[in-house]
Scaffold this active site. Structure first.
Site, short mmCIF file in Angstrom:
data_model
loop_
_atom_site.label_atom_id
_atom_site.label_comp_id
_atom_site.label_asym_id
_atom_site.label_seq_id
_atom_site.Cartn_x
_atom_site.Cartn_y
_atom_site.Cartn_z
N ASP A 139 54.95 45.35 40.19
CA ASP A 139 54.11 45.96 41.22
C ASP A 139 53.85 47.43 40.88
O ASP A 139 54.62 48.07 40.16
CB ASP A 139 54.79 45.87 42.59
CG ASP A 139 54.97 44.43 43.04
OD1 ASP A 139 54.22 43.55 42.57
OD2 ASP A 139 55.88 44.18 43.87
N LYS A 140 52.79 47.96 41.44
CA LYS A 140 52.37 49.33 41.15
C LYS A 140 53.52 50.33 41.24
O LYS A 140 53.70 51.17 40.35
CB LYS A 140 51.26 49.75 42.12
CG LYS A 140 50.83 51.20 41.98
CD LYS A 140 49.83 51.58 43.06
CE LYS A 140 49.50 53.06 42.99
NZ LYS A 140 48.60 53.49 44.08
#
Length: 325
Positions: A139-140
């Protein structure tokens, strides 16, 4: 120039009654539904060894799927000079320690500035590999290790190992809200949230998902964990910890709002309030090298923001000398 691509997987029992194109879209989420439909219509998909060219054929669960198709070079994405922290590289793979605030692959709302764009800049030839060699994602705002394949045969072998849950181990450090008394395993299927389309959730008819966890350190009202993924669903650790009512600190999507313990000092209160990402770091990656067959392992130091958070939580626990059960 088009490149040969081979994908294989097994239809989940939970996908009973799904159309072939729907099932494949879930099994191979890196490819669009329209592309998958094209492959089916072009006789590129076999089910239990037989070519099936009708997208609407219903699945029973347990079918063996093989896709043998072609994919165009990743020319549609722009090569950009984005710094990448390469911790290992050879002719076939590279391992990246990803920082926070960096998306792995372009998508809706993030057309560029990603790991993929940086890979295309640093390795122009990787455009020949689907998804520029990206095998799995973070995830970011999740930091840590991820492996990238530099050629198609390597990517095929790594994806197969990941799908079969063999010789591909990923471990994470995390800090969860609440005091967890022991480790365990969460084996709950995950699917798209029924109303919040940016969220995932535990869903009875979702994809199988297994997370193992153990307690590393107790704080007054928080717990430091070491987790190992057996599957790799979107937001898996975050969803499973929230399901246990122990969301990760800083995870605004899944309920990780600040919850200071009783009588907490200003430093801890402010640290919790300012921690603005999920406290999750991919700390260890172990794979069997797809070419040499050597078992290789890498470790990424826990980033400074999580180190500071841990130190402040530890100091609070030492000061008060008890757990906030």
């Amino acid at each position: 120039m088009a490149q040969q691509l081979e994908l294989s997987s097994t239809v989940n029992e939970s996908q009973l009654g799904q159309r072939l194109d729907q099932a494949l879209a879930e099994l191979f989420p890196d490819y669009s539904r329209s592309r998958i439909k094209e492959w089916i219509l072009a006789d590129k998909v076999s089910v239990d060894g037989e070519i099936v060219n009708k997208p609407r054929v219903k699945m029973m669960g347990g079918e063996e799927i093989v896709v043998q198709a072609e994919i165009e070079d990743e020319k549609r994405w722009e090569a950009q000079d984005i710094p990448l922290n390469i911790v290992y590289e050879d002719d076939d793979i590279l391992v990246i320690n990803k920082p926070r605030d960096l998306v792995v692959h372009p998508g809706a709302g993030c057309p560029d500035g990603t790991v993929l764009n940086g890979l295309l800049y640093r390795y122009p030839e990787i455009a020949e590999v689907p998804r520029a060699g990206i095998v799995h994602r973070l995830d970011k705002d999740t930091t840590g290790l991820m492996v990238v394949a530099k050629n198609i045969p390597t990517q095929t072998r790594l994806v197969r190992a990941l799908q079969k849950r063999k010789k591909f181990t990923r471990e994470y450090e995390a800090i969860a809200i609440g005091t967890m008394t022991g480790g365990g395993t969460v084996e709950k299927a995950i699917g798209r949230h029924s109303t919040k389309r940016t969220h995932m959730a535990v869903q009875e008819l979702g994809k199988p998902a297994i997370t193992h966890y153990r307690v590393v350190e107790h704080f007054r009202a928080h717990t430091r964990l070491r987790l190992r993924l057996e599957t790799g669903r979107t937001h898996q650790i975050r969803v499973h910890m929230a399901y246990l009512n122990h969301p990760l600190i800083g995870d605004q999507l899944y309920g990780g709002r600040p919850r200071p313990p009783r009588n907490a000092g200003d430093e801890l209160i402010q640290t919790l309030r300012k921690f603005d990402r999920q406290a999750l770091h991919a700390v260890m990656l172990r794979i069997e090298h797809p070419t040499t067959k050597e078992v290789m392992e890498w470790h990424a130091p826990v980033p400074d923001d999580m180190v500071h958070l841990t130190e402040v939580l530890r100091a609070d626990t030492v000061e008060f000398g008890d757990l906030d059960y």
